[in-house]
Design an enzyme around this catalytic site. Structure first.
Site, PDB file in Angstrom:
ATOM      1  N   HIS A 295     -64.254  -8.051 -26.023  1.00 32.78           N
ATOM      2  CA  HIS A 295     -64.092  -8.873 -24.820  1.00 32.78           C
ATOM      3  C   HIS A 295     -62.664  -9.415 -24.724  1.00 32.78           C
ATOM      4  O   HIS A 295     -62.036  -9.685 -25.751  1.00 32.78           O
ATOM      5  CB  HIS A 295     -65.043 -10.084 -24.867  1.00 32.78           C
TER       6      HIS A 295
ATOM      7  N   MET B 165     -69.255 -12.173 -18.771  1.00 30.89           N
ATOM      8  CA  MET B 165     -67.864 -12.130 -19.260  1.00 30.89           C
ATOM      9  C   MET B 165     -67.457 -10.727 -19.715  1.00 30.89           C
ATOM     10  O   MET B 165     -66.578 -10.578 -20.563  1.00 30.89           O
ATOM     11  CB  MET B 165     -67.709 -13.099 -20.433  1.00 30.89           C
ATOM     12  N   SER B 166     -68.112  -9.706 -19.180  1.00 33.74           N
ATOM     13  CA  SER B 166     -67.777  -8.346 -19.632  1.00 33.74           C
ATOM     14  C   SER B 166     -67.851  -7.382 -18.454  1.00 33.74           C
ATOM     15  O   SER B 166     -67.715  -7.793 -17.310  1.00 33.74           O
ATOM     16  CB  SER B 166     -68.761  -7.922 -20.725  1.00 33.74           C
TER      17      SER B 166
ATOM     18  N   TYR C  45     -61.915 -12.386 -23.847  1.00 29.30           N
ATOM     19  CA  TYR C  45     -61.863 -13.776 -24.336  1.00 29.30           C
ATOM     20  C   TYR C  45     -61.643 -13.869 -25.846  1.00 29.30           C
ATOM     21  O   TYR C  45     -61.320 -14.923 -26.359  1.00 29.30           O
ATOM     22  CB  TYR C  45     -63.117 -14.571 -23.916  1.00 29.30           C
ATOM     23  N   GLU C  46     -61.816 -12.738 -26.551  1.00 30.33           N
ATOM     24  CA  GLU C  46     -61.527 -12.740 -27.989  1.00 30.33           C
ATOM     25  C   GLU C  46     -60.014 -12.717 -28.228  1.00 30.33           C
ATOM     26  O   GLU C  46     -59.573 -12.836 -29.365  1.00 30.33           O
ATOM     27  CB  GLU C  46     -62.178 -11.517 -28.661  1.00 30.33           C
TER      28      GLU C  46
ATOM     29  N   ALA D 112     -75.636  -9.071 -21.049  1.00 25.59           N
ATOM     30  CA  ALA D 112     -76.449 -10.269 -20.871  1.00 25.59           C
ATOM     31  C   ALA D 112     -75.738 -11.080 -19.798  1.00 25.59           C
ATOM     32  O   ALA D 112     -74.502 -11.166 -19.811  1.00 25.59           O
ATOM     33  CB  ALA D 112     -76.493 -11.053 -22.177  1.00 25.59           C
TER      34      ALA D 112
ATOM     35  N   SER E 265     -74.659  -8.075 -25.450  1.00 31.17           N
ATOM     36  CA  SER E 265     -75.189  -9.067 -26.397  1.00 31.17           C
ATOM     37  C   SER E 265     -76.694  -8.983 -26.534  1.00 31.17           C
ATOM     38  O   SER E 265     -77.421  -9.071 -25.537  1.00 31.17           O
ATOM     39  CB  SER E 265     -74.908 -10.490 -25.898  1.00 31.17           C
TER      40      SER E 265
ATOM     41  N   HIS F 178     -73.192  -8.566 -31.589  1.00 30.21           N
ATOM     42  CA  HIS F 178     -72.526  -7.297 -31.319  1.00 30.21           C
ATOM     43  C   HIS F 178     -72.282  -6.600 -32.648  1.00 30.21           C
ATOM     44  O   HIS F 178     -71.534  -7.104 -33.486  1.00 30.21           O
ATOM     45  CB  HIS F 178     -71.184  -7.528 -30.601  1.00 30.21           C
TER      46      HIS F 178
ATOM     47  N   HIS G 124     -75.446 -19.511 -27.015  1.00 30.05           N
ATOM     48  CA  HIS G 124     -75.403 -18.067 -27.285  1.00 30.05           C
ATOM     49  C   HIS G 124     -76.665 -17.610 -28.046  1.00 30.05           C
ATOM     50  O   HIS G 124     -77.197 -16.530 -27.775  1.00 30.05           O
ATOM     51  CB  HIS G 124     -74.126 -17.719 -28.064  1.00 30.05           C
TER      52      HIS G 124
ATOM     53  N   ASN H  26     -80.577 -16.200 -18.954  1.00 35.78           N
ATOM     54  CA  ASN H  26     -80.687 -17.630 -18.637  1.00 35.78           C
ATOM     55  C   ASN H  26     -80.343 -17.807 -17.165  1.00 35.78           C
ATOM     56  O   ASN H  26     -79.670 -16.954 -16.592  1.00 35.78           O
ATOM     57  CB  ASN H  26     -79.671 -18.419 -19.488  1.00 35.78           C
TER      58      ASN H  26
HETATM   59  N1  HPA Z   1     -72.536 -17.184 -17.910  1.00 31.32           N
HETATM   60  C1  HPA Z   1     -71.649 -16.279 -18.359  1.00 31.32           C
HETATM   61  N2  HPA Z   1     -71.972 -15.308 -19.197  1.00 31.32           N
HETATM   62  C2  HPA Z   1     -73.245 -15.228 -19.618  1.00 31.32           C
HETATM   63  C3  HPA Z   1     -74.219 -16.137 -19.191  1.00 31.32           C
HETATM   64  C4  HPA Z   1     -73.852 -17.174 -18.288  1.00 31.32           C
HETATM   65  O1  HPA Z   1     -74.658 -18.018 -17.867  1.00 31.32           O
HETATM   66  N3  HPA Z   1     -75.390 -15.780 -19.789  1.00 31.32           N
HETATM   67  C5  HPA Z   1     -75.117 -14.677 -20.544  1.00 31.32           C
HETATM   68  N4  HPA Z   1     -73.819 -14.343 -20.436  1.00 31.32           N
END
Ligand code: HPA
Length: 274
Positions: free
Chosen positions: A81, A209-210, A83-84, A111, A28, A59, A245, A233
């Site tokens: 992903h 998540m990847s 989750y999609e 990310a 991302s 993406h 996001h 973050n």
């Molecule tokens: N959690 C999960 N996935 C993420 C995060 C997060 O804080 N930041 C970027 N991708």
């Protein structure tokens, strides 16, 4: 699956004939790395037979093949992903396609949220290892022995040679790279503060998540894997802020210059080795 991969690879090889040595999957907000690629051949995912398109903002959904100095690379700008709603087999299709094209090493980027309190947004962290907390695995089902063994070894899921190449490249750029353990969750919710505390107790330094499914599929295929997390973050509960996001994409953009230079230098090193 094998026939599908052959069909997709043939389509790509008819457009771009040379064999890539290194594959890269961009996470991302990290898509701008492709500007570093020389003589790029750009193929939208939609044009590749059997390829699922990604629906996540940030993406792009393109395969770019070209060179970084003397190294042939194939870059996936945007990933699929779980989750999609895609099955794990679909999630790792692009990884297996890069392998069918001939890559020897794969660099996974993402990310991620910082779980380690010593990390800060903007840090680029070398993935030392991962913890698969998705509750899934792309290798579930009958084993395809043409891909690899039934029970693949994961002791060096992130290959020492690639880690070394990243450490040396960071030094060359006058920096020192920190490393950490990536916890891979299914998403799509960000975590609760309690989940983040749990992850820290389990030994995780960052969360996302990847990456985990792709790393597993690549290790199965005997491909050397390397990984970088861009801390966009601090994970939930560490700072008094809500996670969005848009902010995550923006933070990734801020470190693009360093991220791209580090990746470029590492790819050059991998091309020079052997
Ligand atoms: N959690 C999960 N996935 C993420 C995060 C997060 O804080 N930041 C970027 N991708």
């Amino acid at each position: 699956m094998y026939e599908k991969l052959e069909q997709s690879a043939k389509y790509i090889q008819a457009i771009h004939t040379s064999t890539p040595k290194v594959g890269v999957i961009l996470g991302s907000g990290l898509g701008a790395f492709v500007e570093k690629i020389e003589n790029p051949t750009i193929i939208p995912y939609l044009d590749i037979p059997n390829f699922k398109k990604t629906n996540v903002e940030g993406h792009e959904g393109r395969l770019i093949i070209g060179k970084i100095e003397n190294t042939e690379i194939a870059v996936l700008q945007g990933r699929i992903h779980a989750y999609e709603g895609h099955a794990m087999e679909e999630v790792v299709f692009p990884t297996r396609l890069l392998a069918t094209l001939g890559i020897e090493s794969l660099i996974l980027t993402n990310a991620a949220g910082g779980v380690n309190l010593e990390f800060s947004p903007g840090d680029i962290i070398l993935i030392d290892d991962h913890i698969n907390l998705t509750g899934k695995n792309p290798l579930i089902g009958p084993n395809n022995s043409e891909f690899g063994p039934r029970f693949p070894d994961m002791s060096h899921a992130y290959h020492p040679e690639i880690k070394e190449a990243f450490v040396e490249s960071a030094k060359k750029l006058g920096t020192e790279i920190k490393s950490g353990v990536y916890a891979g969750l299914l998403g799509p919710t960000y975590e609760t503060p309690s989940e983040i505390k749990m992850l820290r107790t389990l030994g995780a330094d960052m969360v996302g998540m990847s990456t985990v499914p792709e790393s597993i599929a690549a290790n199965h295929l005997g491909i050397k894997v390397g990984g970088l997390s861009c801390i966009t973050n601090m994970a939930a509960g560490i700072k008094n802020e809500t996670l969005k996001h848009e902010d995550i994409k923006e933070q990734a953009l801020k470190v693009m210059e360093y991220f791209s230079s580090l990746l470029k230098n590492t790819i050059i090193r991998l091309g020079v080795e052997d």
